[in-house]
Design an enzyme around this catalytic site. Structure first.
Site, PDB file in Angstrom:
ATOM      1  N   HIS A  38      54.334  -3.599 -35.854  1.00 19.39           N
ATOM      2  CA  HIS A  38      53.745  -3.057 -37.083  1.00 19.39           C
ATOM      3  C   HIS A  38      54.027  -3.927 -38.308  1.00 19.39           C
ATOM      4  O   HIS A  38      53.329  -3.829 -39.292  1.00 19.39           O
ATOM      5  CB  HIS A  38      54.173  -1.597 -37.323  1.00 19.39           C
ATOM      6  CG  HIS A  38      55.567  -1.402 -37.822  1.00 19.39           C
ATOM      7  ND1 HIS A  38      56.610  -1.057 -36.983  1.00 19.39           N
ATOM      8  CD2 HIS A  38      56.094  -1.470 -39.062  1.00 19.39           C
ATOM      9  CE1 HIS A  38      57.719  -0.925 -37.704  1.00 19.39           C
ATOM     10  NE2 HIS A  38      57.425  -1.167 -38.970  1.00 19.39           N
ATOM     11  N   SER A  73      62.587  -2.972 -40.719  1.00 23.95           N
ATOM     12  CA  SER A  73      61.814  -2.975 -39.478  1.00 23.95           C
ATOM     13  C   SER A  73      61.853  -4.331 -38.799  1.00 23.95           C
ATOM     14  O   SER A  73      61.628  -5.359 -39.427  1.00 23.95           O
ATOM     15  CB  SER A  73      60.359  -2.615 -39.758  1.00 23.95           C
ATOM     16  OG  SER A  73      60.249  -1.287 -40.174  1.00 23.95           O
ATOM     17  N   ASP A  91      56.205  -1.368 -29.857  1.00 26.95           N
ATOM     18  CA  ASP A  91      56.225  -1.865 -31.235  1.00 26.95           C
ATOM     19  C   ASP A  91      57.022  -3.163 -31.365  1.00 26.95           C
ATOM     20  O   ASP A  91      57.811  -3.348 -32.280  1.00 26.95           O
ATOM     21  CB  ASP A  91      56.772  -0.800 -32.191  1.00 26.95           C
ATOM     22  CG  ASP A  91      56.476  -1.120 -33.653  1.00 26.95           C
ATOM     23  OD1 ASP A  91      55.605  -1.971 -33.925  1.00 26.95           O
ATOM     24  OD2 ASP A  91      57.128  -0.522 -34.533  1.00 26.95           O
TER      25      ASP A  91
END
Length: 174
Positions: free
Chosen positions: A41, A152, A75
């Site tokens: 992402h 992230s 992810d």
């Protein structure tokens, strides 16, 4: 509770005065020849990927990379530095392990909210709360490590400096 993937997006003008979306996140090196891992992402729909590396002497180096493998379900994306100025890394100071248990102390390194918190690396710590994800899936784990947008894709380390996971998302009650 629902899963919220946190990563900041900002809008900046590019060379053509068009608005472009910029995602910021963290990643980590997995090979001396320039392979890195981050969250999908963070780099999804990217026109270009620019990586910044801070050196011990205080100099920041920037390299361009391409996405070579992606898995939306987990992810995860693997990136490869494709830059003439890149000569490889001398060493990788950590390993990867699959050995972890609930209650184990862990920490992460990352670059959260750089516009507010600055561009130096931030360290946060906590424990592995569960070795299963929010829906009892084995592909994720839950931790008490505080993360912010920009964390992230960063590594989650055990206290021996081995990577046990990747910082991916945070939970929200809404």
């Amino acid at each position: 509770a629902r899963l919220i993937k946190k990563y900041p997006s900002i809008t900046e003008g590019d060379d053509n005065n068009e608005q472009s979306k910029i995602s910021r996140g963290t990643g980590f090196v997995i090979s001396k020849n320039g392979l890195l891992v981050t969250n999908e992402h963070v780099v999804s729909n990217s026109k270009s990927i620019k990586l910044k590396f801070g050196r011990e002497d205080g100099v920041t180096k920037t390299y361009y990379a391409n996405k070579i493998i992606s898995d939306e379900k987990s992810d995860i994306s693997v990136l490869k530095i494709e830059d003439e100025g890149f000569g490889g890394f001398k060493s990788i100071p950590y390993g990867v392990t699959k050995r972890y248990v609930s209650g184990q102390n862990v920490f992460t390194l990352g670059y959260p909210m750089t516009g507010v918190m600055g561009e130096s690396v931030k360290v946060t710590e906590g424990i592995i709360s569960s070795t299963k994800g929010p829906t009892e899936k084995d592909i994720f784990m839950q931790t008490s490590v505080p993360i912010q947008p920009g964390n992230s894709g960063g590594p989650l380390f055990d206290m021996s400096g081995n990577i046990v996971g990747i910082t991916t998302a945070t939970l929200s009650e809404r």
